[in-house]
Design a protein around this motif. Structure first.
Motif, mmCIF file in Angstrom:
data_model
loop_
_atom_site.group_PDB
_atom_site.id
_atom_site.type_symbol
_atom_site.label_atom_id
_atom_site.label_comp_id
_atom_site.label_asym_id
_atom_site.label_seq_id
_atom_site.Cartn_x
_atom_site.Cartn_y
_atom_site.Cartn_z
ATOM 1 N N SER A 117 7.812 -8.166 -2.044
ATOM 2 C CA SER A 117 7.360 -7.021 -1.242
ATOM 3 C C SER A 117 6.081 -6.426 -1.825
ATOM 4 C CB SER A 117 8.451 -5.956 -1.117
ATOM 5 O OG SER A 117 8.794 -5.434 -2.378
ATOM 6 N N GLU A 118 5.941 -6.432 -3.151
ATOM 7 C CA GLU A 118 4.716 -5.938 -3.773
ATOM 8 C C GLU A 118 3.532 -6.825 -3.415
ATOM 9 O OE1 GLU A 118 8.091 -4.449 -6.376
ATOM 10 O OE2 GLU A 118 7.657 -6.246 -5.219
ATOM 11 N N GLU A 119 3.769 -8.140 -3.369
ATOM 12 C CA GLU A 119 2.691 -9.055 -2.983
ATOM 13 C C GLU A 119 2.317 -8.853 -1.521
ATOM 14 O OE1 GLU A 119 2.249 -13.724 -2.239
ATOM 15 O OE2 GLU A 119 2.574 -13.216 -4.359
ATOM 16 N N ALA A 120 3.300 -8.672 -0.662
ATOM 17 C CA ALA A 120 3.027 -8.449 0.761
ATOM 18 C C ALA A 120 2.198 -7.184 0.943
ATOM 19 C CB ALA A 120 4.337 -8.355 1.545
ATOM 20 N N GLN A 121 2.497 -6.157 0.164
ATOM 21 C CA GLN A 121 1.735 -4.904 0.239
ATOM 22 C C GLN A 121 0.292 -5.122 -0.198
ATOM 23 O OE1 GLN A 121 3.435 -1.741 -2.117
ATOM 24 N NE2 GLN A 121 1.720 -0.366 -1.739
ATOM 25 N N ALA A 122 0.078 -5.820 -1.302
ATOM 26 C CA ALA A 122 -1.277 -6.091 -1.795
ATOM 27 C C ALA A 122 -2.058 -6.940 -0.799
ATOM 28 C CB ALA A 122 -1.216 -6.778 -3.161
ATOM 29 N N ARG A 123 -1.400 -7.922 -0.208
ATOM 30 C CA ARG A 123 -2.054 -8.761 0.813
ATOM 31 C C ARG A 123 -2.475 -7.921 2.010
ATOM 32 N NH1 ARG A 123 -0.216 -14.727 1.768
ATOM 33 N NH2 ARG A 123 0.487 -15.339 -0.279
ATOM 34 N N ALA A 124 -1.546 -7.092 2.489
ATOM 35 C CA ALA A 124 -1.821 -6.266 3.670
ATOM 36 C C ALA A 124 -2.975 -5.301 3.413
ATOM 37 C CB ALA A 124 -0.567 -5.494 4.082
ATOM 38 N N GLU A 125 -3.038 -4.767 2.198
ATOM 39 C CA GLU A 125 -4.097 -3.815 1.849
ATOM 40 C C GLU A 125 -5.367 -4.507 1.380
ATOM 41 O OE1 GLU A 125 -2.449 -1.011 -0.923
ATOM 42 O OE2 GLU A 125 -0.806 -0.484 0.446
ATOM 43 N N LYS A 126 -5.304 -5.845 1.243
ATOM 44 C CA LYS A 126 -6.442 -6.657 0.799
ATOM 45 C C LYS A 126 -7.052 -6.112 -0.492
ATOM 46 C CE LYS A 126 -7.690 -8.339 5.405
ATOM 47 N NZ LYS A 126 -6.853 -9.480 5.368
ATOM 48 N N ILE A 127 -6.205 -5.989 -1.489
ATOM 49 C CA ILE A 127 -6.688 -5.501 -2.784
ATOM 50 C C ILE A 127 -6.599 -6.601 -3.836
ATOM 51 C CG2 ILE A 127 -6.193 -3.068 -2.355
ATOM 52 C CD1 ILE A 127 -3.654 -3.349 -3.945
ATOM 53 N N GLY A 128 -7.424 -6.459 -4.869
ATOM 54 C CA GLY A 128 -7.430 -7.418 -5.967
ATOM 55 C C GLY A 128 -7.742 -8.816 -5.481
#
Length: 178
Positions: free
Chosen positions: A137-148
């Protein structure tokens, strides 16, 4: 009637013995949790050292230290940035890392916390590590927010290690410390 009672009694006895054996096996598999606290040193974005203990953050995979990534048409040192981010996270005074298992390189597999914050998950949420069996879920959040890492393009850390191994002509992963 006596035969039916014996069958039930024997079945209950067998079930009780199996339950007892299962409890013994569960206790034997219980490994003592090792808890580390102190001044951690980030070796890279998913590995720490404290004194002579080497630790690998459980459930994540960060870019290799020498790895570069791309975002907005520019190359950036994502491996170095991941190491810096991890060092910043473990700098908190109340950081503790704990684990019960070791990987094939005898590094303790740990989950690190600073207070109530799961630092492994924080690395994935910051987009500086990918999920490796946990933290989906943390990876999905980072992907959705296009961060890092998710703000551009990158090669999965495992692929970078595989390419390095192929380039060296070695099949032995121990040479690379992975």
């Amino acid at each position: 009637m006596t035969g039916g009672f014996r069958t039930i009694r024997d079945g209950v006895t067998a079930l009780a013995i199996l339950a007892f054996l299962w409890l013994i096996a569960a206790k034997l598999n219980d490994r003592a949790e090792i808890v580390q606290a102190g001044s951690f040193h980030a070796a890279d974005g998913d590995s720490l050292a404290l004194g002579g203990e080497r630790m690998r953050l459980y459930g994540i995979d960060a870019p290799e230290l020498s790895q570069t990534c791309e975002r907005a048409g520019t190359t950036w040192q994502c491996g170095v940035d991941a190491k810096r981010a991890l060092q910043g996270l473990v700098a908190a005074k109340d950081t503790q890392c704990s684990g019960t298992e070791r990987d094939r390189f005898q590094r303790l597999l740990v989950v690190c916390r600073a207070g109530s914050v799961d630092l492994n998950g924080a690395m994935v949420r910051k987009g500086l590590a990918v999920s490796y069996g946990a933290y989906h879920s943390e990876e999905a959040q980072a992907r959705a927010e296009k961060i890092g890492l998710w703000a551009g393009t990158f090669e999965m850390p495992r692929s970078v290690r595989d390419h390095a191994r192929e380039a060296s002509g070695s099949r032995d992963t121990r040479l690379f410390g992975w």
